[in-house]
Design an enzyme around this catalytic site. Structure first.
Site: not given
Length: 351
Positions: A74, A151, A186, A208, A240
């Site tokens: 990331d 999660g 999220n 989500w 995401e």
């Protein structure tokens, strides 16, 4: 959507990061030569003036050559005002690296070497903090970062600032937004963007109900109102890591589709859509709304490059730059860097 949606990411542990660094050393000795060729080296050498290409290559290029401490997950990179680069990535207390030339990277410690106890409500006590977003504005570095557990959407995004970017110099500015298990979003994977009118926005989200956006107060970096906007989604599926960048007359929304964090089995891929408005609607090349699962693929796994994603986009003196992580055949998570071109229709590609 219910909160039993598939997990969002599994950040590498400190021990894992140590293994990745060892794997990088092995790759640097020759294992990565196939994708980090001398021609790739020229793509990430010291910045130089060059025209932005408009013709995509016939196939995805390998990552440009990077050396040193390039075991990352990331990644986010900012050009430092005095020259060189500062990189932050997922790791214990947020890991930092520096580079003078966008090629050779070295470890620069952690953002919070003494720990970040304000995050443990969300991490279950773990020091591992995820998906930072780094920028330099108004004479200081701004770092948004995530605290969560695998999660779960019991998550939070925090802000820290620093005038130097050095390890230990960061001031905790507190909570920006959180999500609870009763929420349909999220609160991880933040990205700050400033629009053409100077307004500040934070995009974020994972799985989500998808990618969200909130308005920020530029004086504080915190929320300026209570509105949460939806700007992309896959009906609860794998989306995401939003990044919004303005290029020409459009805002481009970059996201990652599919599965991260499975080593060489990862299926992450980099997608994009665009809009003339910062808040959307964002559509892909075919006109499909990103709120309906749309997205134009810019980079995906190829050869020994597995699961490229969690992208960051920044402008350097020579080009717009795409930074991301990918997995080697041995499962090591490594830094990838390519330059960005735009075709005649204004859609980005890597070269």
């Amino acid at each position: 959507m219910t909160t039993s949606v598939s997990p969002v990411r599994k950040a590498p542990t400190l021990r894992r990061l140590a293994v990745l660094s060892l794997s990088v050393a092995v790759l640097a000795a020759g294992g990565a030569s196939a994708t980090q060729s001398s021609s790739a080296a020229s793509r990430t050498a010291a910045p130089r003036a060059a025209a932005t290409p408009t013709t995509p290559p016939g196939s995805y290029p390998g990552p440009g050559r990077v050396t040193g401490d390039v075991g990352v997950h990331d990644p986010t990179i900012v050009v430092r005002p005095g020259g060189g680069y500062l990189l932050a990535h997922t790791g214990d207390n947020i890991a930092l690296k520096t580079s003078s030339d966008r090629t050779a990277f070295r470890n620069a410690g952690a953002v919070f070497p003494g720990g970040a106890p304000w995050t443990t409500t969300y991490t279950g006590g773990s020091r591992n903090l995820w998906a930072p977003d780094l920028s330099y504005r108004d004479g200081r570095y701004w770092l948004y970062y995530s605290a969560s557990t695998f999660g779960s959407n019991r998550s939070a995004i925090f802000l820290a600032t620093s005038t130097t970017g050095a390890s230990g110099s960061w001031t905790n500015q507190g909570l920006v937004i959180e999500s609870r298990t009763s929420d349909n979003f999220n609160a991880i994977d933040p990205n700050l963007v400033v629009d053409a009118s100077g307004r500040w926005w934070l995009s974020f989200g994972s799985f989500w109900s998808g990618i969200k956006m909130v308005a920020l107060n530029p004086a504080t970096g915190k929320r300026s109102d209570t509105t949460v906007r939806s700007i992309a989604g896959r009906n609860g599926g794998a989306i995401e890591a939003p990044v919004i960048v303005r290029h020409g007359n459009y805002y481009y929304l970059w996201v990652s589709f599919d599965r991260c964090c499975q080593g060489a089995a990862s299926t992450y891929r980099v997608m994009v859509g665009r809009s003339t408005s910062i808040t959307g609607p964002y559509v892909d090349r075919n006109g499909v709304a990103m709120t309906s699962g749309g997205g134009t693929q810019v980079l995906a796994g190829h050869g020994s490059i597995h699961g490229p994603g969690h992208q960051a986009v920044f402008t350097d003196t020579d080009a717009e730059v795409l930074a991301y992580h990918y997995y080697a055949n041995n499962g090591a998570s490594l830094l990838g860097i390519n330059l960005l071109g735009y075709d005649t229709a204004g859609w980005p590609f890597v070269y």
